[in-house]
Scaffold this motif. Structure first.
Motif, PDB file in Angstrom:
ATOM      1  N   ASP A   1      98.934  49.743 -14.194  1.00  0.00           N
ATOM      2  CA  ASP A   1      99.975  50.661 -13.724  1.00  0.00           C
ATOM      3  C   ASP A   1      99.619  52.063 -14.170  1.00  0.00           C
ATOM      4  OD1 ASP A   1     103.035  50.067 -12.614  1.00  0.00           O
ATOM      5  OD2 ASP A   1     102.741  52.054 -13.508  1.00  0.00           O
TER       6      ASP A   1
ATOM      7  N   PRO B   1      90.371  51.882 -10.700  1.00  0.00           N
ATOM      8  CA  PRO B   1      90.611  50.935 -11.810  1.00  0.00           C
ATOM      9  C   PRO B   1      89.422  50.882 -12.758  1.00  0.00           C
ATOM     10  CG  PRO B   1      90.182  49.748  -9.786  1.00  0.00           C
ATOM     11  CD  PRO B   1      90.244  51.216  -9.435  1.00  0.00           C
TER      12      PRO B   1
ATOM     13  N   LEU C   1      97.977  45.237  -9.222  1.00  0.00           N
ATOM     14  CA  LEU C   1      97.998  46.704  -9.173  1.00  0.00           C
ATOM     15  C   LEU C   1      99.442  47.180  -9.062  1.00  0.00           C
ATOM     16  CD1 LEU C   1      95.043  47.427  -6.738  1.00  0.00           C
ATOM     17  CD2 LEU C   1      95.090  47.768  -9.211  1.00  0.00           C
TER      18      LEU C   1
ATOM     19  N   ALA D   1      95.283  53.109  -9.572  1.00  0.00           N
ATOM     20  CA  ALA D   1      94.795  52.039  -8.684  1.00  0.00           C
ATOM     21  C   ALA D   1      93.541  52.413  -7.916  1.00  0.00           C
ATOM     22  CB  ALA D   1      95.893  51.600  -7.734  1.00  0.00           C
TER      23      ALA D   1
END
Length: 104
Positions: A74, A103, A50, A100
């Motif tokens: 990212d 995801p 991450l 993050a």
């Protein structure tokens, strides 16, 4: 870099030559923490990176252990082109632009 040092059976000089010289020759990427990380993750399996930025960690982890796969995420899409150049088409690295906390 001291002679004879290895990570996962690969001389550290090989990592240095393969990944950490900047394209314009303007310096070296500081990678001591990345080398330590490479010894603390499983030899095989999928690793989630991450905040992968330019994918230096993903590249290092797959270079030293072909059975590893890395999913690098990212939030900054501007980092992806540089990351793609760094990983040089390694089939065991996938890079995605995502947040993050959410995801894919």
């Amino acid at each position: 870099m001291p002679d004879g040092c290895e990570l996962l059976g690969v001389p550290l000089a090989a990592y240095h030559q393969a990944f950490y010289r900047s394209p314009g020759g303007s310096g070296l990427f500081l990678f001591t923490d990345l080398l330590a990380a490479g010894t603390r993750v499983p030899y095989s399996g999928t690793i989630l990176d991450l905040g992968c930025r330019r994918a230096h960690l993903a590249n290092l982890l797959t270079f030293g252990s072909p059975p590893r796969t890395v999913l690098g995420i990212d939030i900054d899409p501007k980092k992806l082109p540089a990351a793609q150049r760094i990983i040089r088409g390694r089939p065991n690295i996938q890079l995605l632009v995502a947040d993050a906390p959410s995801p894919p």
